[in-house]
Design a protein around this motif. Structure first.
Motif, PDB file in Angstrom:
ATOM      1  N   ALA A  88       0.824  -1.214   0.000  1.00  0.00           N
ATOM      2  CA  ALA A  88       0.000   0.000   0.000  1.00  0.00           C
ATOM      3  C   ALA A  88       0.858   1.265   0.000  1.00  0.00           C
ATOM      4  N   GLY A  89       2.183   1.086  -0.014  1.00  0.00           N
ATOM      5  CA  GLY A  89       3.074   2.231  -0.045  1.00  0.00           C
ATOM      6  C   GLY A  89       3.373   2.817   1.323  1.00  0.00           C
ATOM      7  N   GLN A  90       3.016   2.091   2.391  1.00  0.00           N
ATOM      8  CA  GLN A  90       3.257   2.568   3.748  1.00  0.00           C
ATOM      9  C   GLN A  90       4.585   2.006   4.275  1.00  0.00           C
ATOM     10  N   LEU A  91       5.357   2.860   4.946  1.00  0.00           N
ATOM     11  CA  LEU A  91       6.628   2.429   5.494  1.00  0.00           C
ATOM     12  C   LEU A  91       6.388   1.608   6.759  1.00  0.00           C
ATOM     13  N   GLN A  92       6.897   0.385   6.773  1.00  0.00           N
ATOM     14  CA  GLN A  92       6.723  -0.523   7.905  1.00  0.00           C
ATOM     15  C   GLN A  92       8.097  -0.912   8.460  1.00  0.00           C
ATOM     16  N   THR A  93       8.126  -1.251   9.742  1.00  0.00           N
ATOM     17  CA  THR A  93       9.332  -1.793  10.374  1.00  0.00           C
ATOM     18  C   THR A  93       9.092  -3.255  10.695  1.00  0.00           C
ATOM     19  N   LEU A  94       9.928  -4.114  10.144  1.00  0.00           N
ATOM     20  CA  LEU A  94       9.755  -5.547  10.321  1.00  0.00           C
ATOM     21  C   LEU A  94      10.140  -5.940  11.745  1.00  0.00           C
ATOM     22  N   ASP A  95       9.271  -6.698  12.415  1.00  0.00           N
ATOM     23  CA  ASP A  95       9.556  -7.138  13.768  1.00  0.00           C
ATOM     24  C   ASP A  95      10.792  -8.031  13.775  1.00  0.00           C
ATOM     25  N   ALA A  96      11.682  -7.809  14.746  1.00  0.00           N
ATOM     26  CA  ALA A  96      12.939  -8.544  14.796  1.00  0.00           C
ATOM     27  C   ALA A  96      12.740 -10.043  14.961  1.00  0.00           C
ATOM     28  N   SER A  97      11.571 -10.471  15.448  1.00  0.00           N
ATOM     29  CA  SER A  97      11.310 -11.902  15.607  1.00  0.00           C
ATOM     30  C   SER A  97      11.113 -12.592  14.265  1.00  0.00           C
ATOM     31  N   ARG A  98      10.962 -11.809  13.185  1.00  0.00           N
ATOM     32  CA  ARG A  98      10.679 -12.396  11.891  1.00  0.00           C
ATOM     33  C   ARG A  98      11.943 -12.651  11.048  1.00  0.00           C
ATOM     34  N   TYR A  99      13.109 -12.323  11.590  1.00  0.00           N
ATOM     35  CA  TYR A  99      14.334 -12.599  10.838  1.00  0.00           C
ATOM     36  C   TYR A  99      15.451 -13.005  11.789  1.00  0.00           C
ATOM     37  N   ARG A 100      16.452 -13.672  11.230  1.00  0.00           N
ATOM     38  CA  ARG A 100      17.610 -14.124  11.972  1.00  0.00           C
ATOM     39  C   ARG A 100      18.861 -13.457  11.404  1.00  0.00           C
ATOM     40  N   VAL A 101      19.764 -13.121  12.304  1.00  0.00           N
ATOM     41  CA  VAL A 101      20.996 -12.420  11.914  1.00  0.00           C
ATOM     42  C   VAL A 101      22.189 -13.332  12.158  1.00  0.00           C
ATOM     43  N   ASP A 102      22.937 -13.615  11.108  1.00  0.00           N
ATOM     44  CA  ASP A 102      24.121 -14.463  11.184  1.00  0.00           C
ATOM     45  C   ASP A 102      25.346 -13.559  11.222  1.00  0.00           C
ATOM     46  N   THR A 103      25.923 -13.380  12.433  1.00  0.00           N
ATOM     47  CA  THR A 103      27.106 -12.538  12.577  1.00  0.00           C
ATOM     48  C   THR A 103      28.400 -13.350  12.537  1.00  0.00           C
ATOM     49  N   TYR A 104      28.283 -14.656  12.415  1.00  0.00           N
ATOM     50  CA  TYR A 104      29.477 -15.501  12.394  1.00  0.00           C
ATOM     51  C   TYR A 104      30.039 -15.647  10.988  1.00  0.00           C
ATOM     52  N   SER A 105      29.171 -15.640   9.993  1.00  0.00           N
ATOM     53  CA  SER A 105      29.627 -15.768   8.611  1.00  0.00           C
ATOM     54  C   SER A 105      30.233 -14.451   8.134  1.00  0.00           C
ATOM     55  N   CYS A 106      31.022 -14.539   7.077  1.00  0.00           N
ATOM     56  CA  CYS A 106      31.650 -13.355   6.502  1.00  0.00           C
ATOM     57  C   CYS A 106      31.543 -13.448   4.978  1.00  0.00           C
ATOM     58  N   PRO A 107      30.655 -12.673   4.335  1.00  0.00           N
ATOM     59  CA  PRO A 107      29.870 -11.600   4.928  1.00  0.00           C
ATOM     60  C   PRO A 107      28.744 -12.125   5.819  1.00  0.00           C
ATOM     61  N   GLY A 108      28.254 -11.248   6.699  1.00  0.00           N
ATOM     62  CA  GLY A 108      27.120 -11.609   7.533  1.00  0.00           C
ATOM     63  C   GLY A 108      25.865 -11.810   6.693  1.00  0.00           C
ATOM     64  N   ARG A 109      24.894 -12.468   7.282  1.00  0.00           N
ATOM     65  CA  ARG A 109      23.662 -12.775   6.546  1.00  0.00           C
ATOM     66  C   ARG A 109      22.447 -12.477   7.409  1.00  0.00           C
ATOM     67  N   ILE A 110      21.368 -12.077   6.722  1.00  0.00           N
ATOM     68  CA  ILE A 110      20.076 -11.868   7.370  1.00  0.00           C
ATOM     69  C   ILE A 110      19.061 -12.677   6.578  1.00  0.00           C
ATOM     70  N   VAL A 111      18.350 -13.566   7.261  1.00  0.00           N
ATOM     71  CA  VAL A 111      17.404 -14.461   6.592  1.00  0.00           C
ATOM     72  C   VAL A 111      16.084 -14.453   7.355  1.00  0.00           C
ATOM     73  N   PRO A 112      14.993 -14.839   6.706  1.00  0.00           N
ATOM     74  CA  PRO A 112      13.725 -14.941   7.444  1.00  0.00           C
ATOM     75  C   PRO A 112      13.805 -15.980   8.545  1.00  0.00           C
ATOM     76  N   ALA A 113      13.056 -15.763   9.607  1.00  0.00           N
ATOM     77  CA  ALA A 113      12.979 -16.760  10.677  1.00  0.00           C
ATOM     78  C   ALA A 113      12.421 -18.061  10.115  1.00  0.00           C
ATOM     79  N   TYR A 114      12.727 -19.170  10.775  1.00  0.00           N
ATOM     80  CA  TYR A 114      12.274 -20.478  10.309  1.00  0.00           C
ATOM     81  C   TYR A 114      10.752 -20.480  10.157  1.00  0.00           C
ATOM     82  N   GLY A 115      10.291 -20.918   8.987  1.00  0.00           N
ATOM     83  CA  GLY A 115       8.865 -20.989   8.712  1.00  0.00           C
ATOM     84  C   GLY A 115       8.253 -19.672   8.285  1.00  0.00           C
ATOM     85  N   ASP A 116       9.050 -18.613   8.232  1.00  0.00           N
ATOM     86  CA  ASP A 116       8.539 -17.296   7.831  1.00  0.00           C
ATOM     87  C   ASP A 116       9.091 -16.947   6.454  1.00  0.00           C
TER      88      ASP A 116
END
Length: 262
Positions: A88-116
Motif C-alpha cells: 500500500a506504499g506505507q513504510l513498515q518496520t519488520l519485527d525482529a522476531s521475523r528474521y535471523r541475523v548471522d554474525t558468524y559468517s563473513c559476509p554476515g547474513r540476514i534471513v527470514p525466521a524459520y517458517g517465515d
C-alpha cells in the motif's frame, strides 16, 4: 543496491602517534593533515576489503527483499532495523522476531525466521532499508564504578574472546593491551570483561580514554600505514615527476582479508 555510511566511525583505526612514527614525523605542524589522511587510507582499505575497521552504522538500500540479505561491510555486528514499503506504499518496520541475523559468517547474513518469509513490497526503487552495525573495533565508554564497557549494538555473546586497545588515549586501569579477555554479563549495549570464559568481571580502577574493543588483522592496519605513507609523500594528482601507484605491498596484505560473496 546501495550501501552507505549512516553514522561514521567515531575513532580512527590507528592513532596519530602510530601514524607519525610510521611517517617518521616528529613535529606537530602537519597533525591535521595526517589525521585526515588516516581516514582516507582507512577508507581505501575498507572499500577494497569490504570491511569496516572501526564500528559504523550503515544503511543497505534494496529494491526488494532478496532470498538472503548480505550487508556490504564485515564483520556484521547487529541489525538495528529493517524497514520496507508495503504493497500500500506505507513504510513498515519488520519485527525482529521475523528474521535471523548471522554474525558468524563473513559476509554476515540476514534471513527470514524459520517458517517465515519476507513480506511483499511495493514494486518501487529503494523499497527496503536495512540499518546495521559493522566493524572490527568498537569504541567503548568505560564506567570504572560498574566495571562496564558500553558500545551500542556490539553483537557479542557471553564467552566471546576480545581485546582492548587505545587510540590516542589511555587504557582503563586493570586492563592491558594485546591481552585476551572474555565477555561476561553482556546486554545489548554493555559488556564486562573477565580473564577466563565465564570468570568474574575484572575490577576496573580507572576509565581511561580513546578505547576500543575487538580485534582487527594486523595486516590491514599495516596496509593503512602503507597507503597513508603513499598519500603523504604524493599529494598532487598531476606532477612533472613520476607518481607511484598505491604500494603493491598494501594490496598483498589486504588480499587474504578481502570479503567475497558466498
Amino acid at each position: 543496491m546501495t550501501d552507505v555510511v549512516f553514522l561514521p566511525a567515531a575513532v580512527k583505526p590507528i592513532s596519530l602517534t602510530a601514524a607519525k612514527e610510521h611517517l617518521r614525523v616528529t613535529s606537530t605542524d602537519e597533525d591535521a593533515l595526517i589525521a585526515s589522511l588516516i581516514k582516507v587510507a582507512a577508507g581505501r582499505v575498507e572499500t577494497f576489503c569490504r570491511r569496516a575497521l572501526v564500528k559504523q552504522t550503515r544503511k543497505l538500500v534494496l529494491d526488494c527483499f532478496p532470498r538472503v540479505i548480505e550487508p556490504q561491510r564485515s564483520p556484521l555486528r547487529s541489525v538495528s532495523s529493517i524497514q520496507y514499503l508495503d504493497t500500500a506504499g506505507q513504510l513498515q518496520t519488520l519485527d525482529a522476531s521475523r528474521y535471523r541475523v548471522d554474525t558468524y559468517s563473513c559476509p554476515g547474513r540476514i534471513v527470514p525466521a524459520y517458517g517465515d518469509s519476507w513480506p511483499s513490497t511495493l514494486p518501487e526503487p529503494n523499497a527496503v532499508i536495512v540499518t546495521y552495525v559493522a566493524g572490527h573495533l568498537l569504541p567503548v565508554t568505560v564506567d570504572q564504578t560498574a566495571n562496564t564497557l558500553t558500545t551500542a549494538g556490539h553483537g557479542m555473546a557471553n564467552g566471546d574472546p576480545t581485546r582492548i586497545r587505545t587510540v590516542d588515549g589511555t587504557l582503563p586501569g586493570g586492563l592491558s593491551a594485546d591481552t585476551d579477555y572474555y565477555v561476561v554479563e553482556k546486554t545489548s549495549d554493555v559488556v564486562k570483561l573477565a580473564t577466563t570464559s565465564g570468570g568474574a568481571a575484572i575490577d576496573i580502577s580507572a576509565a581511561g580514554s580513546g578505547n576500543v574493543i575487538g580485534d582487527v588483522p594486523e595486516e590491514l592496519l599495516h596496509a593503512v600505514k602503507l597507503i597513508l605513507g603513499h598519500f603523504y609523500e604524493h599529494r598532487e594528482e598531476n606532477a612533472d615527476f613520476e607518481i607511484f601507484e598505491i604500494p603493491l605491498g598494501a594490496e598483498q596484505l589486504m588480499m587474504p582479508h578481502r570479503v567475497t560473496k558466498f
